[in-house]
Write an enzyme that holds these catalytic residues in place. Structure first.
Site, mmCIF file in Angstrom:
data_model
loop_
_atom_site.group_PDB
_atom_site.id
_atom_site.type_symbol
_atom_site.label_atom_id
_atom_site.label_comp_id
_atom_site.label_asym_id
_atom_site.label_seq_id
_atom_site.Cartn_x
_atom_site.Cartn_y
_atom_site.Cartn_z
ATOM 1 N N ASP A 8 0.909 -1.180 0.084
ATOM 2 C CA ASP A 8 -0.032 0.055 0.062
ATOM 3 C C ASP A 8 0.815 1.113 -0.049
ATOM 4 O OD1 ASP A 8 -2.055 -1.793 0.144
ATOM 5 O OD2 ASP A 8 -2.749 -1.263 2.239
ATOM 6 N N ASP A 130 -15.359 -4.503 -1.202
ATOM 7 C CA ASP A 130 -14.784 -4.098 0.070
ATOM 8 C C ASP A 130 -16.070 -3.985 0.954
ATOM 9 O OD1 ASP A 130 -12.503 -4.329 -0.758
ATOM 10 O OD2 ASP A 130 -12.183 -2.203 -1.178
#
Length: 259
Positions: A8, A130
């Site tokens: 990330d 998600d």
């Protein structure tokens, strides 16, 4: 089952968050390329690269990091975070992404997402599903929608989506174990039945409907065979690697043993 480590990115650095909260940011390495090369050196072939700046800004930001990793390793990269326009997608693929993940766009602009699916094909476009409490979350998990997770996945499955990354936000970065029951539920409700005509008559055969990639909460190595057993096509591992809960040597051995 494919092993897919995660990198990330915020401000060009390799970071991790907890439950998607930007205030929990922890920098693990100043050089995402260095981390990617370390993964590749242990036999890993895939990488999940997330542009967290992009997710917040709603447009691609860290494409230079993608380009650097893609040009200096042989990793097959799926890239996500802030992809909202055809231009964003063009930049991502030109920068070396093998696949892209569309999450918020699939909720907020279905026409554009379906255009991507049509133009690039289902092997290139991953649906990012998600969720928190089985409701879809968007905009870098800053917003919850009113869409139920499983019907959302099934609706896109009917439209030709093959790959799904499902992250249980309540688990992400918490090192408390993945959502086994949630993944079982998704897989059981997205299986397809094919009718076969054989010499002995007509019979129904159940086949896997989607390629589900589990994400969020992985905390130790023993969880990986369990995810494979329930039918996950891949699993994304982040903080468990960075916090040395799972070693790269363990992952290397798993890949060697399981092809």
């Amino acid at each position: 089952m494919r092993i897919i480590p995660a990198i990330d990115i915020i401000e060009g650095k390799c970071v991790r968050l907890s439950k998607g909260d930007y205030d929990t940011k922890k920098v693990y390495n100043e050089s995402p390329l260095e981390v990617a090369k370390l993964f590749e050196g242990h036999g890993i072939q895939y990488l999940h690269l997330v542009d967290l700046d992009g997710a917040k800004s709603k447009h691609i930001v860290n494409h230079k990091v993608l380009e650097s990793i893609a040009s200096k390793t042989n990793l097959k990269i799926d890239f996500g975070g802030g992809l909202k326009t055809n231009e964003d997608l063009h930049i991502a693929f030109e920068s070396g992404a093998n696949q892209i993940t569309g999450g918020s766009i699939a909720v907020k602009d279905k026409t554009t997402f379906m255009g991507w699916l049509k133009n690039y094909g289902p092997e290139k476009i991953i649906l990012g599903a998600d969720a928190k409490d089985e409701k879809i979350a968007v905009s870098g998990w800053q917003e919850e929608s009113d869409q139920e997770l499983v019907p959302f996945i099934k609706s896109y499955q009917k439209k030709g989506v093959n790959y799904i990354i499902c992250t249980d936000i309540s688990k992400d970065g918490m090192l408390e174990g993945p959502s086994f029951e949630l993944y079982k539920k998704i897989l059981s409700q997205t299986k397809k039945v094919e009718t076969l005509i054989t010499g002995s008559g007509v019979e129904d055969k159940e086949v896997l409907g989607i390629k589900l990639i589990a994400s969020g909460g992985i905390s130790d190595f023993e969880e990986l065979p369990k995810l494979a057993q329930i039918g996950c096509e891949g699993t994304i591992i982040g903080k468990a690697i960075y916090e040395n809960r799972i070693s790269l040597k363990q992952l290397e051995n798993y890949i060697l043993e399981n092809g």
